[in-house]
Design a protein around this motif. Structure first.
Motif, PDB file in Angstrom:
ATOM      1  N   VAL A  42      37.926  60.082  36.048  1.00 63.99           N
ATOM      2  CA  VAL A  42      38.431  59.375  35.447  1.00 63.99           C
ATOM      3  C   VAL A  42      37.941  57.790  36.001  1.00 63.99           C
ATOM      4  N   MET A  43      37.282  57.241  36.581  1.00 62.23           N
ATOM      5  CA  MET A  43      36.001  55.967  37.046  1.00 62.23           C
ATOM      6  C   MET A  43      35.641  56.266  35.851  1.00 62.23           C
ATOM      7  N   ARG A  44      34.302  56.955  35.338  1.00 62.10           N
ATOM      8  CA  ARG A  44      33.853  56.694  33.769  1.00 62.10           C
ATOM      9  C   ARG A  44      34.689  56.435  32.707  1.00 62.10           C
ATOM     10  N   SER A  45      36.459  56.707  32.741  1.00 63.55           N
ATOM     11  CA  SER A  45      37.066  56.519  31.284  1.00 63.55           C
ATOM     12  C   SER A  45      37.296  54.991  31.070  1.00 63.55           C
ATOM     13  N   ILE A  46      37.277  54.235  32.714  1.00 65.93           N
ATOM     14  CA  ILE A  46      37.634  53.004  32.851  1.00 65.93           C
ATOM     15  C   ILE A  46      36.670  51.453  32.755  1.00 65.93           C
ATOM     16  N   PRO A  47      36.765  51.007  31.753  1.00 65.68           N
ATOM     17  CA  PRO A  47      36.106  49.932  31.973  1.00 65.68           C
ATOM     18  C   PRO A  47      35.715  49.293  33.414  1.00 65.68           C
ATOM     19  N   LEU A  48      34.634  48.711  33.788  1.00 63.48           N
ATOM     20  CA  LEU A  48      34.136  48.389  34.881  1.00 63.48           C
ATOM     21  C   LEU A  48      34.916  46.923  35.044  1.00 63.48           C
ATOM     22  N   VAL A  49      35.102  46.209  34.125  1.00 63.67           N
ATOM     23  CA  VAL A  49      36.078  45.372  34.346  1.00 63.67           C
ATOM     24  C   VAL A  49      36.784  45.440  34.981  1.00 63.67           C
ATOM     25  N   MET A  50      37.937  46.256  34.698  1.00 68.45           N
ATOM     26  CA  MET A  50      39.154  46.117  34.759  1.00 68.45           C
ATOM     27  C   MET A  50      38.870  46.855  36.575  1.00 68.45           C
ATOM     28  N   VAL A  51      38.658  47.821  36.362  1.00 66.87           N
ATOM     29  CA  VAL A  51      38.309  48.212  37.913  1.00 66.87           C
ATOM     30  C   VAL A  51      37.824  47.325  39.357  1.00 66.87           C
ATOM     31  N   ILE A  52      37.190  46.518  38.560  1.00 67.92           N
ATOM     32  CA  ILE A  52      37.213  45.033  39.703  1.00 67.92           C
ATOM     33  C   ILE A  52      38.148  44.442  39.743  1.00 67.92           C
ATOM     34  N   LEU A  53      38.943  43.815  38.476  1.00 62.76           N
ATOM     35  CA  LEU A  53      40.615  42.828  38.673  1.00 62.76           C
ATOM     36  C   LEU A  53      40.976  44.163  39.145  1.00 62.76           C
ATOM     37  N   TRP A  54      41.701  45.193  38.997  1.00 61.69           N
ATOM     38  CA  TRP A  54      42.739  46.189  39.820  1.00 61.69           C
ATOM     39  C   TRP A  54      42.286  45.535  41.304  1.00 61.69           C
ATOM     40  N   PHE A  55      41.657  46.370  42.229  1.00 59.35           N
ATOM     41  CA  PHE A  55      41.073  45.659  43.157  1.00 59.35           C
ATOM     42  C   PHE A  55      41.642  44.941  43.362  1.00 59.35           C
ATOM     43  N   PHE A  56      40.746  43.961  42.711  1.00 64.48           N
ATOM     44  CA  PHE A  56      40.515  41.881  43.280  1.00 64.48           C
ATOM     45  C   PHE A  56      42.496  41.406  43.044  1.00 64.48           C
ATOM     46  N   LEU A  57      43.245  42.450  42.394  1.00 66.01           N
ATOM     47  CA  LEU A  57      44.313  41.238  41.931  1.00 66.01           C
ATOM     48  C   LEU A  57      45.618  42.181  43.098  1.00 66.01           C
ATOM     49  N   LEU A  58      45.268  44.098  43.200  1.00 63.55           N
ATOM     50  CA  LEU A  58      46.220  44.798  43.774  1.00 63.55           C
ATOM     51  C   LEU A  58      45.658  45.020  45.360  1.00 63.55           C
ATOM     52  N   ILE A  59      45.003  45.316  45.851  1.00 61.28           N
ATOM     53  CA  ILE A  59      44.428  45.562  47.442  1.00 61.28           C
ATOM     54  C   ILE A  59      45.103  43.706  47.915  1.00 61.28           C
ATOM     55  N   PRO A  60      44.910  42.610  47.619  1.00 61.51           N
ATOM     56  CA  PRO A  60      45.919  42.137  48.692  1.00 61.51           C
ATOM     57  C   PRO A  60      47.010  42.115  48.780  1.00 61.51           C
ATOM     58  N   MET A  61      47.724  42.999  47.431  1.00 57.90           N
ATOM     59  CA  MET A  61      49.071  42.605  47.674  1.00 57.90           C
ATOM     60  C   MET A  61      49.731  43.758  48.203  1.00 57.90           C
ATOM     61  N   ILE A  62      48.376  45.132  48.698  1.00 51.96           N
ATOM     62  CA  ILE A  62      48.665  46.058  49.311  1.00 51.96           C
ATOM     63  C   ILE A  62      48.662  45.845  50.556  1.00 51.96           C
ATOM     64  N   ILE A  63      48.143  45.018  51.112  1.00 56.56           N
ATOM     65  CA  ILE A  63      47.247  44.754  52.529  1.00 56.56           C
ATOM     66  C   ILE A  63      47.103  43.749  52.927  1.00 56.56           C
ATOM     67  N   GLY A  64      48.508  42.687  52.256  1.00 48.20           N
ATOM     68  CA  GLY A  64      49.382  41.530  52.951  1.00 48.20           C
ATOM     69  C   GLY A  64      47.675  40.285  52.657  1.00 48.20           C
ATOM     70  N   GLN A  65      46.611  40.522  52.434  1.00 45.93           N
ATOM     71  CA  GLN A  65      45.900  39.468  52.831  1.00 45.93           C
ATOM     72  C   GLN A  65      44.444  39.867  51.869  1.00 45.93           C
ATOM     73  N   SER A  66      43.989  38.215  51.660  1.00 44.59           N
ATOM     74  CA  SER A  66      42.817  38.733  50.804  1.00 44.59           C
ATOM     75  C   SER A  66      41.247  39.679  50.806  1.00 44.59           C
ATOM     76  N   ILE A  67      41.056  39.900  50.308  1.00 45.51           N
ATOM     77  CA  ILE A  67      39.098  40.649  50.857  1.00 45.51           C
ATOM     78  C   ILE A  67      38.522  39.579  50.518  1.00 45.51           C
ATOM     79  N   GLY A  68      38.476  38.257  49.511  1.00 42.19           N
ATOM     80  CA  GLY A  68      37.281  37.368  48.974  1.00 42.19           C
ATOM     81  C   GLY A  68      36.365  38.386  47.827  1.00 42.19           C
TER      82      GLY A  68
END
Length: 221
Positions: free
Chosen positions: A63-89
């Motif tokens: 899965v990781m080798r099939s997704i562009p790195l920039v997409m992983v960066i953007l997904w984590f940066f945008l989605l994780i704060p929505m899940i945990i309720g706070q930004s991690i920077g």
């Protein structure tokens, strides 16, 4: 368009470049160490023969080798704060995503390195009464790491080049610093040219070291 050489001065370099360069190098080192550690764990899971370990590890790598790195960066940066309720920077997002992403690539390198060791080495360890973990830790992994060291360093060079992608989430890396310098000084061409030169110089030096290392390892063999 004529280049304004006055753009290249110590004040600009110290104000914009050093901080970004330091973060890019720091991200490269941390992601390399973390990627090798977790990549080795993934490789051992895939080679364990236990489907409950091998299947999840294989799925993660594919899965990781099939997704562009920039997409992983953007997904984590945008989605994780929505899940945990706070930004991690942006910086911490970069560290986590790079380790998680690079682990998939380092896993394949380590798996190839482990499989390159003759089976006789494995049987010798078993004959001495070593457990699977002892055999891997004492006999197989040290040899695999030596064999794969040039490839691991080559992947680290690629990783350093990819650090420029953290610009997408606003992290202050080398590219971000020079981009800001170009905008503030009104000399974007000079800024991007300097970025290209710095990236080329660092990667060229590291590539030269890898080639020397390859020759040294070949001589040892």
């Amino acid at each position: 368009m004529n280049l304004d050489l006055s753009f290249y001065n110590w004040d600009m370099f110290s104000s914009y470049v050093i901080r970004g360069l330091w973060f890019s190098l720091q991200l490269t080192v941390i992601a390399t160490i973390g990627g090798v550690v977790f990549g080795t764990i993934l490789a051992l899971m895939r080679l364990s023969g236990n489907k409950w370990l091998a299947v999840p590890a294989t799925s993660y790598v594919n899965v990781m080798r099939s997704i562009p790195l920039v997409m992983v960066i953007l997904w984590f940066f945008l989605l994780i704060p929505m899940i945990i309720g706070q930004s991690i920077g942006a910086e911490y997002s970069a560290y986590i995503t790079f380790i998680a992403f690079e682990a998939a690539y380092f896993s394949e390198i380590m798996r190839a390195g482990i499989q390159s060791i003759p089976r006789g080495q494995v049987f010798a360890g078993q004959a001495l009464g070593m457990t699977y973990s002892q055999n891997m830790r004492i006999v197989i992994l040290p040899q695999a790491l030596r064999n794969m060291l040039p490839v691991l360093l080559t992947q680290s060079i690629i990783l350093f080049q990819d650090t420029s992608l953290v610009y997408a989430i606003g992290a202050y890396d080398l590219f971000k610093g020079l981009d800001l310098a170009g905008k503030n000084y009104g000399r974007p061409v000079e800024a991007y040219l300097m970025a290209a030169v710095i990236y080329f110089f660092i990667c060229f030096v590291l590539s030269f070291i890898v080639k020397r290392l390859q020759k040294k390892i070949a001589i040892v063999r």
